[in-house]
Design a protein around this motif. Structure first.
Motif, mmCIF file in Angstrom:
data_model
loop_
_atom_site.group_PDB
_atom_site.id
_atom_site.type_symbol
_atom_site.label_atom_id
_atom_site.label_comp_id
_atom_site.label_asym_id
_atom_site.label_seq_id
_atom_site.Cartn_x
_atom_site.Cartn_y
_atom_site.Cartn_z
ATOM 1 N N SER A 1 0.824 -1.197 0.000
ATOM 2 C CA SER A 1 0.000 0.000 0.000
ATOM 3 C C SER A 1 0.869 1.262 0.000
ATOM 4 C CB SER A 1 -0.887 0.021 1.250
ATOM 5 O OG SER A 1 -1.680 -1.143 1.345
ATOM 6 N N SER A 2 0.208 2.402 -0.192
ATOM 7 C CA SER A 2 0.891 3.662 0.091
ATOM 8 C C SER A 2 0.931 3.815 1.604
ATOM 9 C CB SER A 2 0.138 4.834 -0.536
ATOM 10 O OG SER A 2 -1.109 5.025 0.123
ATOM 11 N N ASN A 3 1.701 4.759 2.091
ATOM 12 C CA ASN A 3 1.787 4.942 3.530
ATOM 13 C C ASN A 3 0.434 5.316 4.118
ATOM 14 O OD1 ASN A 3 3.385 4.944 5.937
ATOM 15 N ND2 ASN A 3 3.338 7.173 5.932
ATOM 16 N N GLY A 4 -0.309 6.198 3.438
ATOM 17 C CA GLY A 4 -1.632 6.593 3.915
ATOM 18 C C GLY A 4 -2.599 5.427 3.927
ATOM 19 N N GLU A 5 -2.586 4.632 2.864
ATOM 20 C CA GLU A 5 -3.462 3.454 2.789
ATOM 21 C C GLU A 5 -3.121 2.459 3.892
ATOM 22 O OE1 GLU A 5 -4.156 3.451 -2.080
ATOM 23 O OE2 GLU A 5 -2.557 2.262 -1.165
ATOM 24 N N ASP A 6 -1.835 2.320 4.153
ATOM 25 C CA ASP A 6 -1.385 1.410 5.211
ATOM 26 C C ASP A 6 -1.940 1.827 6.569
ATOM 27 O OD1 ASP A 6 0.469 -0.575 6.511
ATOM 28 O OD2 ASP A 6 1.351 1.264 7.284
ATOM 29 N N LEU A 7 -1.871 3.117 6.865
ATOM 30 C CA LEU A 7 -2.377 3.620 8.144
ATOM 31 C C LEU A 7 -3.874 3.390 8.281
ATOM 32 C CD1 LEU A 7 -0.444 6.984 8.577
ATOM 33 C CD2 LEU A 7 -0.422 5.054 10.165
ATOM 34 N N VAL A 8 -4.625 3.709 7.247
ATOM 35 C CA VAL A 8 -6.079 3.550 7.300
ATOM 36 C C VAL A 8 -6.453 2.083 7.458
ATOM 37 C CG1 VAL A 8 -8.211 3.791 5.968
ATOM 38 C CG2 VAL A 8 -6.568 5.663 6.024
ATOM 39 N N ALA A 9 -5.801 1.216 6.686
ATOM 40 C CA ALA A 9 -6.093 -0.216 6.770
ATOM 41 C C ALA A 9 -5.728 -0.784 8.133
ATOM 42 C CB ALA A 9 -5.344 -0.960 5.665
ATOM 43 N N THR A 10 -4.620 -0.323 8.682
ATOM 44 C CA THR A 10 -4.182 -0.799 9.996
ATOM 45 C C THR A 10 -5.181 -0.423 11.077
ATOM 46 O OG1 THR A 10 -1.841 -0.696 9.378
ATOM 47 C CG2 THR A 10 -2.356 -0.663 11.734
ATOM 48 N N VAL A 11 -5.614 0.826 11.079
ATOM 49 C CA VAL A 11 -6.578 1.280 12.086
ATOM 50 C C VAL A 11 -7.900 0.538 11.935
ATOM 51 C CG1 VAL A 11 -7.987 3.248 12.802
ATOM 52 C CG2 VAL A 11 -5.529 3.539 12.445
ATOM 53 N N LYS A 12 -8.363 0.363 10.711
ATOM 54 C CA LYS A 12 -9.624 -0.351 10.481
ATOM 55 C C LYS A 12 -9.546 -1.783 11.002
ATOM 56 C CE LYS A 12 -12.942 -1.662 6.890
ATOM 57 N NZ LYS A 12 -13.254 -1.598 5.431
ATOM 58 N N ALA A 13 -8.446 -2.473 10.672
ATOM 59 C CA ALA A 13 -8.285 -3.859 11.124
ATOM 60 C C ALA A 13 -8.143 -3.927 12.642
ATOM 61 C CB ALA A 13 -7.063 -4.486 10.453
ATOM 62 N N ALA A 14 -7.367 -3.003 13.206
ATOM 63 C CA ALA A 14 -7.162 -2.999 14.655
ATOM 64 C C ALA A 14 -8.470 -2.769 15.397
ATOM 65 C CB ALA A 14 -6.150 -1.929 15.031
ATOM 66 N N ASN A 15 -9.271 -1.841 14.915
ATOM 67 C CA ASN A 15 -10.540 -1.535 15.582
ATOM 68 C C ASN A 15 -11.584 -2.623 15.385
ATOM 69 O OD1 ASN A 15 -9.494 0.839 16.583
ATOM 70 N ND2 ASN A 15 -10.376 2.139 14.999
ATOM 71 N N GLY A 16 -11.317 -3.545 14.463
ATOM 72 C CA GLY A 16 -12.202 -4.689 14.281
ATOM 73 C C GLY A 16 -11.899 -5.842 15.221
ATOM 74 N N ILE A 17 -10.799 -5.727 15.984
ATOM 75 C CA ILE A 17 -10.439 -6.762 16.961
ATOM 76 C C ILE A 17 -10.945 -6.273 18.311
ATOM 77 C CG2 ILE A 17 -8.550 -8.059 18.009
ATOM 78 C CD1 ILE A 17 -6.935 -7.517 15.457
ATOM 79 N N SER A 18 -12.122 -6.700 18.673
ATOM 80 C CA SER A 18 -12.823 -6.104 19.815
ATOM 81 C C SER A 18 -12.168 -6.389 21.156
ATOM 82 C CB SER A 18 -14.275 -6.591 19.850
ATOM 83 O OG SER A 18 -14.328 -8.005 19.982
#
Length: 202
Positions: free
Chosen positions: A56-73
């Protein structure tokens, strides 16, 4: 105790978007540290999820990381792995600016002098984890004036639901930091995680 705790490890930066130095690249270096850290934490009884979006781009990486992290309840904590870099101006070269006017462009090279690790946090819980990790990691990689730093401007620290720290695992531009074995860095971070859950947050 560690049993039942779920730790997220984020390999900071996508491939080619981070720091470089001493023939190394930040993503590749942090990927090595993450592998050792995940193995150590699992051996210690933690559940571990490693997040990585290398293409990913750096921005895409950050967004994807936060989305995945927040999906781990049930995540108990998140750790982002990074390496710093330093540069210095060693001279200037004559050039022409965009308006056609003569100017001097700086010649920038790696600065091998800055060294040492530190851990960034934003929350009070993050501060306690940062201090626990820094206790070991900054002994292995000394040199910073501040071993922990509050950073309210970092997206990963602000946007994740779980408590989070960002670990700068030394300077990739410093020969000694860059030569430190990834497993040694991972062992120090894992020691800090154990200290936090078994002594600080117990």
């Amino acid at each position: 105790m560690s049993k039942g705790k779920h730790i997220i490890i984020d390999i900071g930066h996508a491939w080619g978007t981070g720091a470089r130095g001493n023939g190394m690249e930040e993503h590749a270096r942090c990927e090595q540290i993450a592998g050792h850290l995940a193995n150590r934490l699992r051996a210690d009884g933690y559940a571990v999820t490693v997040l990585d979006y290398p293409d990913s781009s750096n921005g895409e990486d950050l967004v994807a990381t936060v989305k995945a992290a927040n999906g781990i309840s049930r995540a108990a904590f998140g750790i982002s792995l990074h390496m710093d870099a330093a540069s210095k101006v060693v001279g200037y070269v004559e050039s022409i600016d965009e308006d056609g006017e003569p100017c001097k462009q700086p010649i920038i090279e790696e600065d091998p002098a800055p060294h040492g690790a530190h851990v960034c946090y934003v929350s009070n819980t993050g501060k306690r984890m940062a201090e626990s990790i820094a206790k070991w990691l900054c002994t292995l990689l000394p040199g910073r004036a501040s071993k922990t730093v509050k950073r309210g401007d970092l997206y990963i620290l602000k946007q994740t639901r779980a408590p989070w720290v960002l670990v700068e695992c030394g300077f990739i531009t410093n020969p000694e930091d860059a030569a430190t074995e990834p497993y040694q860095i991972a062992e120090c971070i894992a020691a800090g995680v154990r200290h936090y859950f078994e002594e600080v947050a117990a």
